[in-house]
Motif scaffolding. Sequence first.
Motif, short mmCIF file in Angstrom:
data_model
loop_
_atom_site.label_atom_id
_atom_site.label_comp_id
_atom_site.label_asym_id
_atom_site.label_seq_id
_atom_site.Cartn_x
_atom_site.Cartn_y
_atom_site.Cartn_z
N UNK A 16 6.27 -4.60 3.15
CA UNK A 16 7.77 -4.23 3.41
C UNK A 16 8.56 -4.84 2.34
N UNK A 17 8.48 -6.03 2.02
CA UNK A 17 9.30 -6.71 1.19
C UNK A 17 9.47 -6.15 -0.29
N UNK A 18 7.90 -5.91 -0.77
CA UNK A 18 7.85 -5.40 -2.06
C UNK A 18 8.47 -3.93 -2.23
N UNK A 19 8.43 -3.16 -1.13
CA UNK A 19 8.98 -1.82 -0.98
C UNK A 19 10.59 -1.97 -1.00
N UNK A 20 11.01 -2.97 -0.17
CA UNK A 20 12.48 -3.16 -0.17
C UNK A 20 13.36 -3.64 -1.40
N UNK A 26 14.52 -3.44 -8.16
CA UNK A 26 13.68 -4.40 -8.98
C UNK A 26 12.45 -4.00 -9.47
N UNK A 27 12.06 -4.21 -10.43
CA UNK A 27 10.50 -3.87 -10.90
C UNK A 27 9.76 -5.04 -10.08
N UNK A 28 8.74 -4.42 -9.36
CA UNK A 28 7.98 -5.08 -8.44
C UNK A 28 6.60 -5.00 -8.82
N UNK A 29 5.92 -6.31 -8.58
CA UNK A 29 4.66 -6.33 -8.57
C UNK A 29 4.01 -6.98 -7.23
N UNK A 30 2.66 -6.87 -6.87
CA UNK A 30 2.20 -7.22 -5.40
C UNK A 30 1.02 -7.86 -5.71
N UNK A 31 0.80 -8.98 -5.24
CA UNK A 31 -0.63 -9.57 -5.38
C UNK A 31 -1.50 -9.28 -4.17
N UNK A 32 -2.63 -9.38 -4.25
CA UNK A 32 -3.52 -9.49 -3.05
C UNK A 32 -4.68 -10.45 -3.12
N UNK A 33 -5.27 -10.81 -2.21
CA UNK A 33 -6.56 -11.58 -2.32
C UNK A 33 -7.80 -10.99 -2.35
N UNK A 34 -8.33 -9.95 -1.16
CA UNK A 34 -9.58 -9.35 -1.18
C UNK A 34 -9.42 -8.09 -0.81
N UNK A 35 -8.70 -7.47 -0.18
CA UNK A 35 -8.66 -6.15 0.32
C UNK A 35 -8.37 -5.24 -0.74
N UNK A 36 -9.36 -4.77 -1.56
CA UNK A 36 -8.98 -3.97 -2.85
C UNK A 36 -8.69 -2.78 -2.41
N UNK A 37 -9.33 -1.97 -1.45
CA UNK A 37 -9.16 -0.62 -1.06
C UNK A 37 -7.84 -0.35 -0.61
N UNK A 38 -7.45 -1.37 0.55
CA UNK A 38 -6.12 -1.30 0.96
C UNK A 38 -5.07 -1.58 -0.22
N UNK A 39 -5.24 -2.46 -1.05
CA UNK A 39 -4.15 -2.75 -2.17
C UNK A 39 -4.02 -1.36 -3.04
N UNK A 40 -5.10 -0.81 -3.17
CA UNK A 40 -4.95 0.46 -3.91
C UNK A 40 -4.41 1.54 -3.40
N UNK A 41 -4.40 1.56 -2.16
CA UNK A 41 -3.76 2.81 -1.19
C UNK A 41 -2.42 2.47 -1.30
N UNK A 42 -2.03 1.24 -1.18
CA UNK A 42 -0.61 0.71 -1.28
C UNK A 42 -0.19 1.22 -2.69
#
Length: 239
Positions: A16-20, A26-42
């Motif tokens: 929600x923060x990244x989208x806001x 802003x030019x936004x990047x989001x990091x993730x730890x392990x849930x690759x499939x969910x991150x790619x869907x995002x």
Amino acid sequence: MRVALVTGGTSGIGAATAEALQAAGYRVAASFASRTEAAQAFHARTGIPVFGWNVADFAACETGVARVEEALGPVEVLVNNAGITRDGMLHKMSAEQWREVIDVNLGGCFNMCRAVIAGMRERRFGRIVNMGSVNGQSGQMGQTNYAATKAGLIGFTKSLALEGAARAITVNLVAPGYTDTAMVEAVAPEVMARILSDIPAGRLATPAEIARAVVFLAADESGFINGATLSINGGKYMA
């Protein structure tokens, strides 16, 4: 256009923060730890680029920030949202449960700030927003590890705010109350009923309500807000 990096930014409050921030320009990047499939869907849904690394790993944070900066430019806004829980009463808590939460929630904040602070000091601008918790303010049974990290972030925030103030770097903390995310959805119904009964507003926060506060603190115009803790908990805890 400023560059913002949100850790744990592909789900829950982080997403929600990244989208806001994206909506705010802003030019936004989001990091993730392990849930690759969910991150790619995002990424597919929002167009926000995603980068995978473990914030508990100092070297990985340095490398990850370098990758983000190569793709988008210098990180001017950092949102330390990544966090985990490993709940348990202290007399049953393992050393592994303790260390894992400390390393991710508190150590990860140090690792990420350390990776961006030199650049912010050199450019004489920066916005760092750390994600705390109402339980770091009030305490919570079964969360000595988690509450310790979130309370520790308050002291970390104040100290780094003092260090960066003269170079127009602000460091603030948002302390959400119970929020409608997957982490909270996992709470047993009888426990959730007790939680709701303790919230004067009578409901959970939405991730968007927490994100709104982060965007406010990240703004150029918020440069005189420094070392602050902004509590968003529906009146559950007032200090």
